[in-house]
Design a protein around this motif. Structure first.
Motif, PDB file in Angstrom:
ATOM      1  N   TYR A 119      39.722  36.268  46.177  1.00  0.00           N
ATOM      2  CA  TYR A 119      39.745  36.485  44.371  1.00  0.00           C
ATOM      3  C   TYR A 119      39.121  37.032  43.427  1.00  0.00           C
ATOM      4  CZ  TYR A 119      40.644  31.750  46.392  1.00  0.00           C
ATOM      5  OH  TYR A 119      41.782  30.576  46.972  1.00  0.00           O
ATOM      6  N   LYS A 121      40.226  39.851  41.957  1.00  0.00           N
ATOM      7  CA  LYS A 121      41.392  41.127  41.443  1.00  0.00           C
ATOM      8  C   LYS A 121      41.063  39.272  40.626  1.00  0.00           C
ATOM      9  CE  LYS A 121      45.148  38.496  43.761  1.00  0.00           C
ATOM     10  NZ  LYS A 121      46.369  38.442  44.331  1.00  0.00           N
ATOM     11  N   TRP A 122      40.667  38.340  39.978  1.00  0.00           N
ATOM     12  CA  TRP A 122      41.195  37.410  38.658  1.00  0.00           C
ATOM     13  C   TRP A 122      39.153  37.300  38.275  1.00  0.00           C
ATOM     14  CZ3 TRP A 122      43.750  35.230  43.092  1.00  0.00           C
ATOM     15  CH2 TRP A 122      44.877  34.823  42.913  1.00  0.00           C
ATOM     16  N   GLU A 123      38.604  37.790  38.942  1.00  0.00           N
ATOM     17  CA  GLU A 123      37.025  37.950  37.900  1.00  0.00           C
ATOM     18  C   GLU A 123      36.950  38.870  37.356  1.00  0.00           C
ATOM     19  OE1 GLU A 123      34.320  39.499  38.698  1.00  0.00           O
ATOM     20  OE2 GLU A 123      35.136  40.565  40.354  1.00  0.00           O
ATOM     21  N   ARG A 124      37.935  40.200  37.945  1.00  0.00           N
ATOM     22  CA  ARG A 124      37.197  40.930  35.940  1.00  0.00           C
ATOM     23  C   ARG A 124      37.238  40.996  34.644  1.00  0.00           C
ATOM     24  NH1 ARG A 124      35.574  44.077  39.939  1.00  0.00           N
ATOM     25  NH2 ARG A 124      36.757  44.533  41.523  1.00  0.00           N
ATOM     26  N   PRO A 125      38.135  40.052  34.652  1.00  0.00           N
ATOM     27  CA  PRO A 125      38.055  40.063  32.752  1.00  0.00           C
ATOM     28  C   PRO A 125      36.387  38.909  32.742  1.00  0.00           C
ATOM     29  CG  PRO A 125      39.999  38.848  34.070  1.00  0.00           C
ATOM     30  CD  PRO A 125      39.003  39.501  35.597  1.00  0.00           C
TER      31      PRO A 125
END
Length: 179
Positions: A119, A121-125
């Motif tokens: 997961y 990759k989805w927490e970067r923002p």
């Protein structure tokens, strides 16, 4: 704060974290029970260091600056190496020390790290991630939320020494912690 806990563990020292509300008498009994060689204390607990070497947090930087900056060799640690002794709350009897090894900590972290990986990759923002830790580091849960899990996410931590909402909210907003 959390950084200090990590440094203690990485240098092979055994941490015995106590709640800041611990009485000097209780802290002195624990120091004697675990045969503490070094106490890192707030000014209010200096008396607990009688007969023991004590570093006062308020003057830690100055005290450490008096020593050589040369690194000393790190001990070889493995999963069986002792990491810390956590004392129970003692709600029904005298608090007892629970011995925790590096393996105990890793046994809890490794599954978390594996579950988090897909997961990331989805927490970067949402970066920079910031945790607000209100649980004392004398509790394993407080350590996980404040010391062990945030590095897995590249997060920073704001530690609070109060549970008063009128103090927590302004401090956390100033530190960009969002709920």
């Amino acid at each position: 704060m959390g950084y200090r806990v990590l440094r203690v563990h990485s240098r092979g020292a055994v941490a015995v974290p106590l709640d800041q509300g611990a009485t000097p008498g209780f802290a002195a009994r624990i120091a004697q029970q675990v045969d503490a060689r070094l106490l890192v204390v707030g000014r209010e607990h200096v008396v607990c260091g009688e007969g023991r070497v004590a570093l006062v947090l308020d003057s830690l930087r100055e005290d450490v600056a008096q020593h050589s900056p040369e690194l000393y060799p790190s001990p070889i640690l493995d999963r069986n190496s002792l990491a810390q002794i956590i004392f129970t709350s003692g709600t029904t009897a005298e608090p007892k020390g629970v011995v925790i090894s590096h393996g105990n900590i890793l046994a809890n972290l490794e599954p978390l790290e594996a579950a988090i990986q897909p997961y990331l990759k989805w927490e970067r923002p949402f970066h920079p991630l910031r945790f607000l830790d209100l649980v004392p580091l004398s509790h394993v849960f407080g350590q996980f939320l404040g010391v062990w899990v945030p590095p897995l996410l590249g997060a920073t931590v704001l530690f609070q020494d109060t549970l008063n909402p009128t103090e927590i909210i302004p401090r956390s907003n100033a530190s960009a912690c969002r709920y």
